[in-house]
Design a protein around this motif. Structure first.
Motif, PDB file in Angstrom:
ATOM      1  N   LEU A 169       0.828  -1.208   0.000  1.00 18.91           N
ATOM      2  CA  LEU A 169       0.000   0.000   0.000  1.00 18.91           C
ATOM      3  C   LEU A 169       0.866   1.264   0.000  1.00 18.91           C
ATOM      4  CD1 LEU A 169      -2.803  -1.037   2.524  1.00 18.91           C
ATOM      5  CD2 LEU A 169      -2.947  -0.927   0.026  1.00 18.91           C
ATOM      6  N   ALA A 170       1.967   1.230   0.749  1.00 21.77           N
ATOM      7  CA  ALA A 170       2.845   2.399   0.797  1.00 21.77           C
ATOM      8  C   ALA A 170       3.481   2.664  -0.563  1.00 21.77           C
ATOM      9  CB  ALA A 170       3.927   2.191   1.855  1.00 21.77           C
ATOM     10  N   VAL A 171       3.923   1.605  -1.228  1.00 20.29           N
ATOM     11  CA  VAL A 171       4.551   1.780  -2.551  1.00 20.29           C
ATOM     12  C   VAL A 171       3.529   2.295  -3.566  1.00 20.29           C
ATOM     13  CG1 VAL A 171       5.640   0.550  -4.456  1.00 20.29           C
ATOM     14  CG2 VAL A 171       6.340   0.065  -2.119  1.00 20.29           C
ATOM     15  N   VAL A 172       2.317   1.765  -3.524  1.00 17.76           N
ATOM     16  CA  VAL A 172       1.272   2.229  -4.438  1.00 17.76           C
ATOM     17  C   VAL A 172       0.944   3.697  -4.173  1.00 17.76           C
ATOM     18  CG1 VAL A 172      -1.153   1.943  -5.070  1.00 17.76           C
ATOM     19  CG2 VAL A 172       0.303  -0.069  -4.796  1.00 17.76           C
ATOM     20  N   ALA A 173       0.836   4.065  -2.909  1.00 14.80           N
ATOM     21  CA  ALA A 173       0.534   5.464  -2.570  1.00 14.80           C
ATOM     22  C   ALA A 173       1.639   6.398  -3.057  1.00 14.80           C
ATOM     23  CB  ALA A 173       0.341   5.601  -1.055  1.00 14.80           C
ATOM     24  N   LEU A 174       2.877   5.988  -2.865  1.00 15.25           N
ATOM     25  CA  LEU A 174       3.995   6.813  -3.341  1.00 15.25           C
ATOM     26  C   LEU A 174       3.979   6.957  -4.865  1.00 15.25           C
ATOM     27  CD1 LEU A 174       6.916   5.540  -1.055  1.00 15.25           C
ATOM     28  CD2 LEU A 174       5.780   7.776  -0.975  1.00 15.25           C
ATOM     29  N   ALA A 175       3.640   5.872  -5.557  1.00 16.49           N
ATOM     30  CA  ALA A 175       3.584   5.937  -7.014  1.00 16.49           C
ATOM     31  C   ALA A 175       2.487   6.896  -7.475  1.00 16.49           C
ATOM     32  CB  ALA A 175       3.340   4.543  -7.589  1.00 16.49           C
ATOM     33  N   ILE A 176       1.348   6.861  -6.811  1.00 19.21           N
ATOM     34  CA  ILE A 176       0.257   7.771  -7.182  1.00 19.21           C
ATOM     35  C   ILE A 176       0.664   9.224  -6.940  1.00 19.21           C
ATOM     36  CG2 ILE A 176      -2.088   8.472  -6.604  1.00 19.21           C
ATOM     37  CD1 ILE A 176      -2.710   5.542  -6.036  1.00 19.21           C
ATOM     38  N   VAL A 177       1.256   9.486  -5.796  1.00 17.41           N
ATOM     39  CA  VAL A 177       1.700  10.857  -5.490  1.00 17.41           C
ATOM     40  C   VAL A 177       2.737  11.314  -6.502  1.00 17.41           C
ATOM     41  CG1 VAL A 177       2.902  12.279  -3.791  1.00 17.41           C
ATOM     42  CG2 VAL A 177       1.146  10.655  -3.041  1.00 17.41           C
ATOM     43  N   GLU A 178       3.687  10.434  -6.829  1.00 13.70           N
ATOM     44  CA  GLU A 178       4.710  10.795  -7.823  1.00 13.70           C
ATOM     45  C   GLU A 178       4.077  11.123  -9.165  1.00 13.70           C
ATOM     46  OE1 GLU A 178       8.438   8.751 -10.248  1.00 13.70           O
ATOM     47  OE2 GLU A 178       7.128   7.545  -8.953  1.00 13.70           O
ATOM     48  N   GLY A 179       3.122  10.290  -9.590  1.00 14.25           N
ATOM     49  CA  GLY A 179       2.476  10.523 -10.873  1.00 14.25           C
ATOM     50  C   GLY A 179       1.710  11.828 -10.917  1.00 14.25           C
ATOM     51  N   LEU A 180       1.009  12.156  -9.839  1.00  9.95           N
ATOM     52  CA  LEU A 180       0.259  13.409  -9.807  1.00  9.95           C
ATOM     53  C   LEU A 180       1.193  14.619  -9.845  1.00  9.95           C
ATOM     54  CD1 LEU A 180      -2.468  12.468  -7.160  1.00  9.95           C
ATOM     55  CD2 LEU A 180      -2.739  12.637  -9.653  1.00  9.95           C
TER      56      LEU A 180
END
Length: 322
Positions: free
Chosen positions: A64-75
């Motif tokens: 979940l942490a890696v997915v959240a970081l990826a979403i934040v990076e993409g935005l």
């Protein structure tokens, strides 16, 4: 049941002339020992269950942490104009420098498209099932592929980053971040490595069983020889018979077979070569997507980090209980 057992013990002790108090105290000690052993087993089972539960929570938290970081990076990347300009320069420079690699990049794009990748994944799952004869292991591989690609697709939808402003990028219908082809290559490579792992384990098990059967037949033949020697020597002298039996008994000790339990040299070399090639494949696919002009460098780099973590988390969570 316990009362009947105690009565039987007391009667047997009375017959033997022993005091009944001693018999009852022995039974009480046995009951206490059984209770302690049962309690220790229950504690160990509970501790193991808690440890596994904590491990599962940690793995899910990591995913979940890696997915959240990826979403934040993409935005952040989607809204940052400076990064967009810098990455476009890299895409144009890579396309100009490796222009001869563009046809190969197109071939790679076709190989890791859904039309080709899905049948390859099905074949790899079939290999895993054929080797292990375990539906659980096959479903484990299926979860590794399906869940990882589903999460990548979800991130694509949430971030919705436009494709690079190139001729080929404008033709792509789906968002850019993260790279789906790179993620697909990681999934295919992971399943291939999983298949190599189960094949290697099967070879080791087969050699172990063959060595065990050979050792048992060797010991059986030596035992027959000892019997013949004992029967022959028994007619001459008892001392000589004992000496022969002692010598033969020492020869019956099974030898250590570490070399025989190793996998064949050819397979070890082949496995190493295939592993190196498979590990390189996702990086080649990532580079090809940038040269082809359909992805930003951050798209493919994110897939190279995100997808292996997701695959590993699913692999651990779907593993058999230990």
């Amino acid at each position: 049941m316990a009362q009947t057992w105690r009565q039987e013990v007391q009667e047997s002790q009375d017959i033997q002339g022993l005091p009944s108090d001693v018999a009852i105290s022995d039974v009480a000690i046995d009951d206490a020992a059984i209770g302690v052993a049962t309690g220790q087993t229950a504690v160990q089972s509970a501790t193991h269950a808690i440890s596994r539960h904590r491990t599962s929570i940690g793995i899910v938290s990591l995913a979940l942490a890696v997915v959240a970081l990826a979403i934040v990076e993409g935005l952040i990347l989607r809204s940052n104009t400076a990064d967009h300009v810098a990455e476009m320069r890299l895409i144009l420079a890579a396309g100009a420098r490796w222009a001869a690699f563009v046809p190969a990049a197109h071939t790679i794009a076709v190989c890791f498209s859904a039309v080709v990748a899905v049948p390859v994944i099905v074949v790899l799952l079939g290999v895993i099932w054929a080797v292990t004869r375990s539906a659980g292991q096959m479903l484990r591989g299926l979860a590794m592929a399906a869940l990882s690609m589903a999460v990548v697709g979800l991130i694509k939808t949430i971030v919705d980053r436009p494709r690079p402003s190139t001729a080929r990028g404008a033709l792509m219908p789906d968002p850019s971040f993260p790279s789906g082809h790179t993620a697909c290559s990681v999934v295919v490579v992971s399943l291939a490595l999983f298949a190599l792992h189960v094949i290697d384990a099967r070879i080791k098990d087969s050699r172990r069983l063959a060595d065990s059967a050979t050792g048992e037949s060797r010991i059986s033949s030596q035992t027959d020889q000892v019997d013949v020697v004992d029967q022959t020597a028994a007619t001459s002298a008892t001392v000589e018979t004992r000496a022969i039996a002692g010598a033969d008994a020492s020869s019956l000790q099974p030898s250590q077979p570490p070399q025989s339990l190793q996998t064949p040299l050819i397979w070890r070399v082949l496995r190493t070569v295939l592993t190196v090639i498979l590990v390189i494949v996702p990086f080649v696919v990532a580079l090809s997507r940038v040269i082809y002009g359909v992805h930003y460098p951050t798209d493919v780099c994110t897939s190279l980090v995100l997808t292996p973590v997701l695959v590993w988390c699913v692999y651990r969570l779907c593993g058999p209980a230990r």
